[in-house]
Scaffold this motif. Sequence first.
Motif, mmCIF file in Angstrom:
data_model
loop_
_atom_site.group_PDB
_atom_site.id
_atom_site.type_symbol
_atom_site.label_atom_id
_atom_site.label_comp_id
_atom_site.label_asym_id
_atom_site.label_seq_id
_atom_site.Cartn_x
_atom_site.Cartn_y
_atom_site.Cartn_z
ATOM 1 N N LYS A 133 7.589 1.578 11.788
ATOM 2 C CA LYS A 133 6.990 2.339 13.043
ATOM 3 C C LYS A 133 5.952 1.510 13.757
ATOM 4 O O LYS A 133 5.775 1.824 15.034
ATOM 5 C CB LYS A 133 6.366 3.603 12.584
ATOM 6 C CG LYS A 133 5.858 4.826 13.444
ATOM 7 C CD LYS A 133 5.212 5.921 12.727
ATOM 8 C CE LYS A 133 4.791 6.722 13.866
ATOM 9 N NZ LYS A 133 5.841 7.528 14.668
ATOM 10 N N GLY A 134 5.138 0.759 13.031
ATOM 11 C CA GLY A 134 4.073 -0.339 13.861
ATOM 12 C C GLY A 134 3.853 -1.256 13.081
ATOM 13 O O GLY A 134 4.412 -1.461 11.990
ATOM 14 N N LYS B 95 8.868 5.774 3.699
ATOM 15 C CA LYS B 95 8.584 5.502 2.366
ATOM 16 C C LYS B 95 6.751 5.739 2.126
ATOM 17 O O LYS B 95 6.455 5.432 1.051
ATOM 18 C CB LYS B 95 8.990 4.285 1.681
ATOM 19 C CG LYS B 95 10.577 4.179 1.709
ATOM 20 C CD LYS B 95 10.661 3.042 0.691
ATOM 21 C CE LYS B 95 12.201 2.821 0.447
ATOM 22 N NZ LYS B 95 12.411 1.870 -0.336
ATOM 23 N N SER B 96 6.239 6.297 3.032
ATOM 24 C CA SER B 96 4.875 6.131 3.226
ATOM 25 C C SER B 96 4.155 4.864 2.773
ATOM 26 O O SER B 96 3.368 4.801 1.769
ATOM 27 C CB SER B 96 4.256 7.274 2.558
ATOM 28 O OG SER B 96 4.816 8.405 2.746
ATOM 29 N N LYS C 88 3.905 -4.101 7.851
ATOM 30 C CA LYS C 88 4.671 -3.118 8.379
ATOM 31 C C LYS C 88 4.411 -1.665 8.060
ATOM 32 O O LYS C 88 4.076 -1.392 6.839
ATOM 33 C CB LYS C 88 6.228 -3.460 7.932
ATOM 34 C CG LYS C 88 6.579 -4.880 8.663
ATOM 35 C CD LYS C 88 7.992 -5.045 7.917
ATOM 36 C CE LYS C 88 8.999 -3.768 8.218
ATOM 37 N NZ LYS C 88 10.273 -4.107 7.617
ATOM 38 N N LEU C 89 4.466 -0.701 8.923
ATOM 39 C CA LEU C 89 4.123 0.569 8.585
ATOM 40 C C LEU C 89 5.689 1.334 8.456
ATOM 41 O O LEU C 89 6.455 1.344 9.416
ATOM 42 C CB LEU C 89 3.499 1.500 9.653
ATOM 43 C CG LEU C 89 2.092 0.829 10.155
ATOM 44 C CD1 LEU C 89 1.481 1.642 11.162
ATOM 45 C CD2 LEU C 89 1.249 0.539 8.952
ATOM 46 N N TYR D 143 0.887 -1.179 -0.034
ATOM 47 C CA TYR D 143 -0.304 0.095 -0.042
ATOM 48 C C TYR D 143 0.835 1.165 -0.141
ATOM 49 O O TYR D 143 1.518 1.591 0.923
ATOM 50 C CB TYR D 143 -0.875 -0.188 1.434
ATOM 51 C CG TYR D 143 -1.617 -1.115 1.440
ATOM 52 C CD1 TYR D 143 -2.871 -1.199 0.764
ATOM 53 C CD2 TYR D 143 -1.399 -2.265 2.021
ATOM 54 C CE1 TYR D 143 -3.604 -2.607 0.948
ATOM 55 C CE2 TYR D 143 -1.941 -3.656 2.364
ATOM 56 C CZ TYR D 143 -3.155 -3.622 1.616
ATOM 57 O OH TYR D 143 -3.896 -4.876 1.692
ATOM 58 N N ASP D 144 0.907 1.875 -1.030
ATOM 59 C CA ASP D 144 1.943 3.003 -1.228
ATOM 60 C C ASP D 144 1.009 4.445 -1.116
ATOM 61 O O ASP D 144 -0.003 4.492 -1.544
ATOM 62 C CB ASP D 144 2.543 2.883 -2.591
ATOM 63 C CG ASP D 144 3.877 3.791 -2.642
ATOM 64 O OD1 ASP D 144 4.229 4.282 -1.655
ATOM 65 O OD2 ASP D 144 4.356 3.894 -3.969
ATOM 66 N N GLY D 145 2.137 5.167 -0.837
ATOM 67 C CA GLY D 145 1.352 6.603 -0.621
ATOM 68 C C GLY D 145 0.384 6.941 0.724
ATOM 69 O O GLY D 145 -0.368 7.571 0.438
ATOM 70 N N VAL D 146 0.526 6.044 1.764
ATOM 71 C CA VAL D 146 -0.169 6.326 2.956
ATOM 72 C C VAL D 146 0.411 7.400 3.668
ATOM 73 O O VAL D 146 1.452 7.257 4.381
ATOM 74 C CB VAL D 146 -0.509 4.974 3.619
ATOM 75 C CG1 VAL D 146 -1.139 5.108 4.834
ATOM 76 C CG2 VAL D 146 -1.061 3.777 2.638
#
Length: 522
Positions: free
Chosen positions: A320-321, A347-348, A342-343, A26-29
Amino acid sequence: MTWRPQYRSSKFRHVFGKAATKESCYDGVPITCNVQDNNFCAVNPLFLAVITECAGGGTFLVLSVHHTGKVDPHHPRVSGHRGNVLDIKWNPFNDYCIASCSEDATVKVWEIPPHGVLKTLSVPWKELQGHSRRVNLIEWHPTANNILFSTAYDYQIMIWNLDCAEPVIKNPVRTISNHTDVVLSMSFNTDGSLLATTCKDRKVRLMEPRSGSLLQEASCKTHKASKVLILGNLKLLLTSGTSCYNDRQIALWDQDDLSVPLLEENLDGSSGALFPFYDPDTHMLYLAGKGDGNIRYYEISSEKPYIHYLTEYRSNLPQKGMGVMPKRGLDVSSCEVFRFYKLVTVKSLIESLSMIVPRRSESYQEDIYPMTAGNMPALTAEEWLSGINKGPVLMSLKPGSQVAESYTEMSKGLGNLLDARRSANTPSKLQLAYIKDQLGTKDSKEGSSHRADDRIQTHVSNGEDLALFSPPRTENELRIKFHKQQEEIRRLRELLNQRDVRIKQLELEIKNIKNSQSQSSF
């Protein structure tokens, strides 16, 4: 007598981590920049929820698990809090229900539409008002339906019963006041009869959650605990934290005696918090550090030396989480036993990471998939509050053996969906007529498929004839039945298209044969 090393056989010795490809991430979060030591992510077999950064108020995103790739920056969000959202948790018995807590001192419970969040949600299903300061943690009871625990910077743990008609609940059914500082983590045992907590005062507490009575309290000078887990039915507690020299450390405790830890093990000198995750089916423990790229995993036993190191997954992307997929959402065909999300803030990105047991056979591996906790509650809220404890309702992960979800129970879990506040959202006669029209369309398609091939049997849904289905009694049941019927119609259309293609092929073959016969006659 010569010394011989002791080898320990294990089915999970060679478990390895497999990261998803960029297309499956999931990109751009816009992941939150909050420094709270929480996971900031929650996953179930249908949706992924992640707390996002925003200007003013607090929001989180709810995405379909299959909605991978680039995320629209203007994707609708859940934005009903006036302060930053600190924690989110999916209801274990309803994949369309999620709870969130915030710095605005409230807990809100949201009902997610079956197709996902298509427009911004700002009105919750329930709002829980009782804490006087920001709420930092929430947990659902593992076996009782609609029982939610919350804790805040007012040092209180509050128990909420969501089985009521009021949209705003101001009085919890119980308040636990055993702590002298901020509660850092909460963990239940398998049947929810015990609650373990860690606190900023360095103490580990074990209590009876229904009454709040303190059973045991541990205070160790050599270990400062920040996270705690009750390890299933092993009667062991695991805490992660730091040693007196600020090394990251894990400690193992006997559930019946918290005076002295059974084991203390230093890991490294990093400063990020350690997030422990435990799988009671495989007895595997995963340790992921905040800001680390690696994940260590171990196997836990009830006898010494208790913790057996397996190996480590390494990555150059710091987390991060972490979100964890429930066991019923895993891919058993690839022998997947655990899945992280993985958060990666730098790289958002949200990256899926599967833990896989290498097996040559592609058949279902029963030895690594025992009966596991399902999505059906073992108790109602009233039964649990009356003093009953019961283990989780188990299910098999073998394909085709899962019992269909009881949406009647799920509708009970959502409370009285037909109350006055929600009466405007109940289905109209036009909607019911549309459902019947869809059913009629499906029946006509079945008739066409009969004519195309006499071997096709009358369609059966979940092993029952559609004529025997009872009419939907709640809005949620109506939605589910409608989407099931649409899936069946889509499948039948695909089947008809395949038959049409086959008919055209046969017609061409007949035409070719006739042409060849006419040419040979000349």
